[in-house]
Scaffold this motif. Structure first.
Motif, PDB file in Angstrom:
ATOM      1  N   LEU A 163       0.829  -1.207   0.000  1.00 33.66           N
ATOM      2  CA  LEU A 163       0.000   0.000   0.000  1.00 33.66           C
ATOM      3  C   LEU A 163       0.864   1.258   0.000  1.00 33.66           C
ATOM      4  N   VAL A 194      -9.967  -0.164  -0.725  1.00 33.15           N
ATOM      5  CA  VAL A 194      -8.555  -0.316  -0.343  1.00 33.15           C
ATOM      6  C   VAL A 194      -8.448  -0.663   1.136  1.00 33.15           C
ATOM      7  N   SER A 206      -2.517  -6.146  -2.813  1.00 32.96           N
ATOM      8  CA  SER A 206      -1.882  -4.891  -2.429  1.00 32.96           C
ATOM      9  C   SER A 206      -0.403  -4.895  -2.813  1.00 32.96           C
ATOM     10  N   LEU A 393      -9.990  -3.215  -7.817  1.00 32.45           N
ATOM     11  CA  LEU A 393      -8.909  -2.265  -7.550  1.00 32.45           C
ATOM     12  C   LEU A 393      -7.767  -2.389  -8.542  1.00 32.45           C
ATOM     13  N   ILE A 397      -7.495   1.680  -9.429  1.00 32.11           N
ATOM     14  CA  ILE A 397      -6.416   2.558  -8.962  1.00 32.11           C
ATOM     15  C   ILE A 397      -5.711   3.253 -10.126  1.00 32.11           C
TER      16      ILE A 397
END
Length: 467
Positions: A163, A194, A206, A393, A397
């Motif tokens: 992350l 997230v 992640s 994600l 992202i």
């Protein structure tokens, strides 16, 4: 409208409520409170998007991520029990067995406490992850042994490192795409998915995304000057390759960087083919070095499809099989699994065509590299054989770092908000879950009305930077 600092604390209260309820045994009322906590965070995050311009700098968003994520560090694994599979696979490797050959039940025994914590779907399946992640699993098992609490914390720290790489990379990708860094951080990093799945859920996506996005940022940075900085590009390519050796989808970024290089060198299909061959050779070399160096060999190549052994109800390619199989069952035909297989083949064909189309647009300069990365990952997720909420994600992202203001960004916000509440934090009976969701709607609606009244009475004040 509530001020940004007020929304920050509303979100923190929601996370705290969620964590407290997961530590308390109870039925529908406790579950309703937990889901309401989720709803409060989603509400705070959504409203925060309207006041981003009030913020002094992007550090405020980073500190908000720390604040919202901190309580989740002490929570049990939420939304998924995949981390227990990670721990079991690490224990298998620590015992000197091959996690790509044996599942937890066979290697550790059905009576093992570690096996019992693994979902019944995965107790007999080998690891679907790359050798780099298996190495991390083995290291963790060697340090914490069979202690599940220490194991969860250790894996959480690994995912927090991923992350941190995402937080580092997203503003740089946004700058490359000409998008506001604070919007990219809010939409791509601070969003509830997230927090739920990278921090609370401890998913290795992640780490995969962190390595992939950091590598992409390094690679694109090397192309900014008149001459390609090959040392920086090499670092970027190695980071992307490392991400692919955690989970294979990260390999998409190699195609993006390769196309960016080819565009700089003439933007022809011949040049793209040469760069592509070099990328494949480089990935093969790195994969061989890691596979042999870790001692796991190449068994991971034959288990890449393990996650697809369970039919994913969220995967659109499986809907074709579910629908035709359901119709067929009315006439005594058992064709569901066969038609799901047909749907998967169609999905793979669409992915191949979609990736080729995106690469063509990138090569010809009609799509920037960050947009190409987001678009290709979106195709991979939407038409892949398995879809999970956290898979969104993969595309969300990078898309957050490139989408301009308008309908497409609003659609992404809506998708993230919906999928942030589609899974309950802990499992329960259908009746308890339905009651819990209905109760949470009442709690969140009442909270929203109270917050709206507070906002009307509050005099706006400038937001102070925590730095």
């Amino acid at each position: 409208m509530l001020r940004a600092d007020q929304l920050r604390w509303v979100g923190f209260a929601g996370v705290l409520l969620l964590v407290v309820t997961t530590l308390v045994k109870g039925g529908a009322p406790v579950l309703a409170a937990g889901i309401a906590g989720m709803g409060l965070l989603v509400l705070a995050w959504t409203l925060l998007g309207r006041v981003l311009m009030e913020l002094p700098d992007t550090r405020w968003l980073r500190w908000t991520l720390v604040l919202w994520g901190a309580p989740l560090m002490i929570a049990p694994p939420l939304f998924s029990g995949d981390v227990h599979s990670y721990l079991a696979q690490g224990e298998i490797a620590a015992h000197g067995l091959d996690p790509y050959t044996f599942g937890p039940a066979e290697a550790l025994g059905t009576g093992s406490a570690m096996t019992e914590r693994v979902s019944g779907y995965w107790q007999d399946t080998p690891s679907p992850y790359g050798p780099l992640f298996s190495l991390l699993q083995r290291w963790i098992a060697g340090v914490v042994g069979e202690n599940p609490y220490a194991g969860v914390i250790a894996h959480r720290l690994i995912e927090l490192a991923g992350l941190a790489l995402i937080v580092w990379a997203v503003p740089r990708l946004a700058k490359a795409a000409g998008v506001s860094e604070r919007v990219a951080l809010w939409l791509g990093v601070l969003n509830p998915l997230v927090l739920w799945h990278f921090v609370a859920g401890v998913h290795n996506d992640s780490l995969m995304l962190g390595l992939m996005l950091a590598g992409t940022a390094f690679g694109l940075e090397s192309l900014r000057s008149s001459r390609i900085d090959w040392s920086q590009m090499s670092i970027g390519l190695l980071l992307v390759a490392a991400g692919a050796l955690v989970k294979l989808p990260a390999i998409v970024a190699l195609a993006v960087l390769g196309t960016a290089i080819a565009r700089r060198q003439g933007a022809t299909w011949g040049r793209l083919a040469l760069v592509g061959v070099a990328m494949v050779a480089g990935m093969a070399l790195v994969s061989a070095a890691v596979s042999i160096g870790t001692g796991f060999g190449f068994g991971w190549l034959r288990t890449l499809g393990t996650s697809g052994s369970v039919n994913s109800w969220m995967a659109p390619t499986n809907w074709f099989g579910f629908l035709t199989g359901g119709v067929g069952s009315l006439f005594g035909a058992h064709i569901t699994q066969t038609m799901i297989g047909v749907g998967k083949i169609i999905g793979y064909a669409v992915i191949a065509g979609g990736v080729g189309f995106v690469l063509h647009r990138q090569l010809k300069g009609r799509l920037n590299a960050v947009s190409a990365l987001g678009a290709m990952l979106l195709v991979v997720v939407a038409f892949g054989p398995v879809v999970q909420p956290w898979y969104i994600l993969w595309a969300a992202i990078p898309l957050a770092a490139c989408l301009p203001t308008g309908r497409s960004r609003n659609v992404l916000v809506g998708f993230l908000a919906v999928f942030a509440v589609v899974l309950p934090p802990l499992s329960g009976s259908p009746g308890v879950l339905i009651t819990g969701y209905l109760g949470s709607v009442i709690i969140v609606a009442a909270s929203y009305l109270a917050l709206d009244r507070l906002a009307r009475r509050t005099t706006p004040e400038p937001v102070k930077s925590p730095g």
